[in-house]
Design a protein around this motif. Structure first.
Motif, PDB file in Angstrom:
ATOM      1  N   SER A 336     -12.972  24.456  -2.585  1.00  0.00           N
ATOM      2  CA  SER A 336     -14.046  25.400  -2.253  1.00  0.00           C
ATOM      3  C   SER A 336     -15.237  25.083  -3.149  1.00  0.00           C
ATOM      4  O   SER A 336     -15.080  24.846  -4.343  1.00  0.00           O
ATOM      5  CB  SER A 336     -13.583  26.837  -2.481  1.00  0.00           C
ATOM      6  N   VAL A 337     -16.433  25.074  -2.546  1.00  0.00           N
ATOM      7  CA  VAL A 337     -17.650  24.683  -3.275  1.00  0.00           C
ATOM      8  C   VAL A 337     -18.646  25.836  -3.240  1.00  0.00           C
ATOM      9  O   VAL A 337     -18.909  26.412  -2.178  1.00  0.00           O
ATOM     10  CB  VAL A 337     -18.275  23.410  -2.652  1.00  0.00           C
ATOM     11  N   TYR A 338     -19.187  26.151  -4.401  1.00  0.00           N
ATOM     12  CA  TYR A 338     -20.155  27.253  -4.544  1.00  0.00           C
ATOM     13  C   TYR A 338     -21.357  26.742  -5.327  1.00  0.00           C
ATOM     14  O   TYR A 338     -21.225  26.335  -6.480  1.00  0.00           O
ATOM     15  CB  TYR A 338     -19.524  28.429  -5.292  1.00  0.00           C
ATOM     16  N   ILE A 339     -22.526  26.756  -4.695  1.00  0.00           N
ATOM     17  CA  ILE A 339     -23.742  26.224  -5.319  1.00  0.00           C
ATOM     18  C   ILE A 339     -24.857  27.264  -5.249  1.00  0.00           C
ATOM     19  O   ILE A 339     -25.167  27.793  -4.175  1.00  0.00           O
ATOM     20  CB  ILE A 339     -24.205  24.930  -4.605  1.00  0.00           C
ATOM     21  N   ILE A 340     -25.495  27.527  -6.396  1.00  0.00           N
ATOM     22  CA  ILE A 340     -26.664  28.411  -6.430  1.00  0.00           C
ATOM     23  C   ILE A 340     -27.915  27.547  -6.589  1.00  0.00           C
ATOM     24  O   ILE A 340     -27.994  26.690  -7.461  1.00  0.00           O
ATOM     25  CB  ILE A 340     -26.557  29.453  -7.574  1.00  0.00           C
ATOM     26  N   THR A 341     -28.877  27.731  -5.684  1.00  0.00           N
ATOM     27  CA  THR A 341     -30.127  26.963  -5.754  1.00  0.00           C
ATOM     28  C   THR A 341     -31.226  27.686  -4.988  1.00  0.00           C
ATOM     29  O   THR A 341     -30.945  28.453  -4.058  1.00  0.00           O
ATOM     30  CB  THR A 341     -29.955  25.530  -5.197  1.00  0.00           C
ATOM     31  N   SER A 342     -32.469  27.409  -5.377  1.00  0.00           N
ATOM     32  CA  SER A 342     -33.620  27.960  -4.640  1.00  0.00           C
ATOM     33  C   SER A 342     -34.114  26.977  -3.586  1.00  0.00           C
ATOM     34  O   SER A 342     -35.037  27.288  -2.841  1.00  0.00           O
ATOM     35  CB  SER A 342     -34.759  28.267  -5.623  1.00  0.00           C
ATOM     36  N   TYR A 343     -33.494  25.793  -3.517  1.00  0.00           N
ATOM     37  CA  TYR A 343     -33.933  24.752  -2.584  1.00  0.00           C
ATOM     38  C   TYR A 343     -33.579  25.160  -1.155  1.00  0.00           C
ATOM     39  O   TYR A 343     -32.403  25.307  -0.804  1.00  0.00           O
ATOM     40  CB  TYR A 343     -33.264  23.416  -2.950  1.00  0.00           C
ATOM     41  N   LYS A 344     -34.599  25.350  -0.333  1.00  0.00           N
ATOM     42  CA  LYS A 344     -34.414  25.963   0.994  1.00  0.00           C
ATOM     43  C   LYS A 344     -33.574  25.108   1.952  1.00  0.00           C
ATOM     44  O   LYS A 344     -32.845  25.638   2.790  1.00  0.00           O
ATOM     45  CB  LYS A 344     -35.778  26.226   1.645  1.00  0.00           C
ATOM     46  N   ASP A 345     -33.706  23.779   1.863  1.00  0.00           N
ATOM     47  CA  ASP A 345     -33.001  22.905   2.801  1.00  0.00           C
ATOM     48  C   ASP A 345     -31.683  22.375   2.233  1.00  0.00           C
ATOM     49  O   ASP A 345     -31.245  21.283   2.584  1.00  0.00           O
ATOM     50  CB  ASP A 345     -33.901  21.727   3.194  1.00  0.00           C
ATOM     51  N   PHE A 346     -31.058  23.149   1.350  1.00  0.00           N
ATOM     52  CA  PHE A 346     -29.845  22.659   0.692  1.00  0.00           C
ATOM     53  C   PHE A 346     -28.778  22.234   1.706  1.00  0.00           C
ATOM     54  O   PHE A 346     -28.210  21.145   1.618  1.00  0.00           O
ATOM     55  CB  PHE A 346     -29.266  23.719  -0.258  1.00  0.00           C
ATOM     56  N   GLU A 347     -28.485  23.084   2.702  1.00  0.00           N
ATOM     57  CA  GLU A 347     -27.417  22.772   3.661  1.00  0.00           C
ATOM     58  C   GLU A 347     -27.697  21.471   4.402  1.00  0.00           C
ATOM     59  O   GLU A 347     -26.794  20.655   4.621  1.00  0.00           O
ATOM     60  CB  GLU A 347     -27.256  23.924   4.663  1.00  0.00           C
ATOM     61  N   LYS A 348     -28.943  21.277   4.776  1.00  0.00           N
ATOM     62  CA  LYS A 348     -29.337  20.078   5.512  1.00  0.00           C
ATOM     63  C   LYS A 348     -29.085  18.822   4.667  1.00  0.00           C
ATOM     64  O   LYS A 348     -28.522  17.828   5.154  1.00  0.00           O
ATOM     65  CB  LYS A 348     -30.822  20.192   5.877  1.00  0.00           C
ATOM     66  N   VAL A 349     -29.491  18.866   3.404  1.00  0.00           N
ATOM     67  CA  VAL A 349     -29.340  17.700   2.536  1.00  0.00           C
ATOM     68  C   VAL A 349     -27.875  17.510   2.130  1.00  0.00           C
ATOM     69  O   VAL A 349     -27.373  16.388   2.071  1.00  0.00           O
ATOM     70  CB  VAL A 349     -30.236  17.831   1.280  1.00  0.00           C
ATOM     71  N   TYR A 350     -27.180  18.614   1.864  1.00  0.00           N
ATOM     72  CA  TYR A 350     -25.759  18.570   1.490  1.00  0.00           C
ATOM     73  C   TYR A 350     -24.908  18.022   2.642  1.00  0.00           C
ATOM     74  O   TYR A 350     -23.882  17.404   2.429  1.00  0.00           O
ATOM     75  CB  TYR A 350     -25.304  19.980   1.093  1.00  0.00           C
ATOM     76  N   GLY A 351     -25.374  18.273   3.865  1.00  0.00           N
ATOM     77  CA  GLY A 351     -24.703  17.718   5.036  1.00  0.00           C
ATOM     78  C   GLY A 351     -23.745  18.653   5.733  1.00  0.00           C
ATOM     79  O   GLY A 351     -22.989  18.246   6.618  1.00  0.00           O
ATOM     80  N   LYS A 352     -23.815  19.941   5.400  1.00  0.00           N
ATOM     81  CA  LYS A 352     -22.864  20.877   5.990  1.00  0.00           C
ATOM     82  C   LYS A 352     -23.394  22.297   5.862  1.00  0.00           C
ATOM     83  O   LYS A 352     -24.000  22.651   4.847  1.00  0.00           O
ATOM     84  CB  LYS A 352     -21.515  20.755   5.253  1.00  0.00           C
ATOM     85  N   GLN A 353     -23.164  23.090   6.908  1.00  0.00           N
ATOM     86  CA  GLN A 353     -23.589  24.490   6.863  1.00  0.00           C
ATOM     87  C   GLN A 353     -22.592  25.292   6.036  1.00  0.00           C
ATOM     88  O   GLN A 353     -21.384  25.115   6.145  1.00  0.00           O
ATOM     89  CB  GLN A 353     -23.677  25.056   8.279  1.00  0.00           C
TER      90      GLN A 353
END
Length: 378
Positions: A336-353
């Protein structure tokens, strides 16, 4: 006055329900949740226990009174009518701080001075004193908070904010508050038997908070509180609360917690902070960049506060970190992965919703907490 008391545990935006859960777990009843605060009933021992145990609250305040005040006369008279002598001894130091939001009494300095005068006038009369109070005793920091013409008068029981655990002797430029770090762990289903990794550990706050949670160690065990000097909370109650904390701590609980960072100086700082927290042997620290991450066990938890790419020049580098992390963790579906960030396109860059998102504030920065639930292996 031996109680009962009304306590207010203040909370950062988005963490109120978590603070309320902690309050209930401590056995307190009549819990009321509002924006930025959790109100509950307590005895004097509860003041000690709340300060020692609340991991995600900012402060614990003692409510003296609430009333409507649209004029300075109303503020003075109603403040003076409250039983200050039941909480504060005649030599108590009484600084007054304040804030005002959407209220007719918008001058905070004026509100502070009027509240101070009302308290001094009442206390002087009750104790048969003339003029000023001595104010050479314990600290009773009063706050007058005005919201939509309603005044809330409290005394701060904590002293320094509860995020000041006492173990962070060094830190990086933008450290995560200990209370928020604890919240990031508490918002997961991590259990002490599960592996735990923070790949962006900075000064080590998230792994240290996880270790405290994992061994059920009271977060306030390593510091002092303003109310330790108060007459209404005798030393025997603090001793009782500390004995309870020692009795329920599970120092034998094995933990598999690792903190990694690309900067070797951060690893050195993390090691020092863990040593100060008494957790030196419990956490594995290592200099490592994200692309070299390779979790060795299944069913683990990764919790991270990576760089946000707030500055334009950092954005490409930060996006590459997110991309690398997504590729690696995609190969470990039981994690399980939990990431806190203000970067709006995180899911897009991470590659998964994300499975779930939660709005949180890291200081004044509005962030999202992206939660990816792993499929546990049997």
């Amino acid at each position: 006055m031996s109680g009962p008391y009304t306590l207010i545990a203040t909370a950062a935006a988005g963490l109120e329900s978590l603070v309320a859960k902690e309050v209930k777990e401590l056995g307190f009843n009549e819990v009321n949740v509002e924006n930025g605060r959790v109100t509950y009933q307590s005895d004097a021992l509860g003041i000690s226990r709340s300060n020692l145990w609340l991991r995600t609250a900012d402060r614990v305040k003692l409510l003296v009174g609430e009333f409507e005040a649209k004029t300075f006369d109303e503020l003075y008279e109603q403040t003076k009518a409250l039983p200050w002598e039941s909480f504060v001894p005649e030599n108590g130091a009484i600084p007054v701080v304040g804030k005002s939001v959407k209220s007719q009494l918008h001058s905070v300095p004026d509100c502070q001075s009027i509240v101070k005068k009302a308290i001094v006038d009442r206390m002087a009369k009750k104790h048969g004193l003339v003029g000023k109070l001595p104010e050479n005793g314990a600290l009773y920091r009063v706050e007058v908070a005005l919201l939509k013409d309603r005044a809330t008068l409290t005394i701060d029981t904590s002293g320094e904010g509860l995020h000041r655990r006492g173990y962070r002797i060094e830190q990086n430029e933008a450290p995560l508050k200990e209370t928020l770090a604890a919240a990031l762990v508490e918002l997961t289903n991590w259990r002490p038997n599960d592996s735990f990794i923070d790949p962006f550990t900075g000064s080590g706050t998230i792994p240290i908070e996880a270790a405290l949670i994992g061994q059920n160690i009271a977060p306030g065990f390593n510091r002092e509180f303003a109310s330790e000097e108060w007459e209404i909370v005798p030393q025997k109650l603090w001793d009782e609360a500390l004995t309870e904390a020692e009795d329920v701590a599970n120092y034998d609980q094995p933990l598999d917690i690792s903190g990694y960072d690309i900067d070797h100086r951060m690893i050195e700082i993390s090691e020092k902070n863990a040593l100060e927290a008494g957790l030196a042997d419990l956490i594995n620290w290592k200099q490592m960049q994200v692309r070299d991450l390779n979790p060795a066990t299944p069913n683990g938890y990764l919790i991270g506060n990576p760089p946000y790419g707030e500055r334009l020049g950092d954005r490409k580098e930060v996006e590459q970190i997110y991309r690398d992390l997504g590729k690696i963790m995609n190969q470990h579906p039981s994690w399980s992965v939990y990431i806190i960030t203000s970067y709006k396109d995180f899911e897009k860059v991470y590659g998964k919703q994300a499975t779930k998102k939660r709005k949180l504030y890291n200081g004044y920065i509005r962030t999202d907490y992206y939660q990816y639930f792993g499929k546990r292996q049997k």
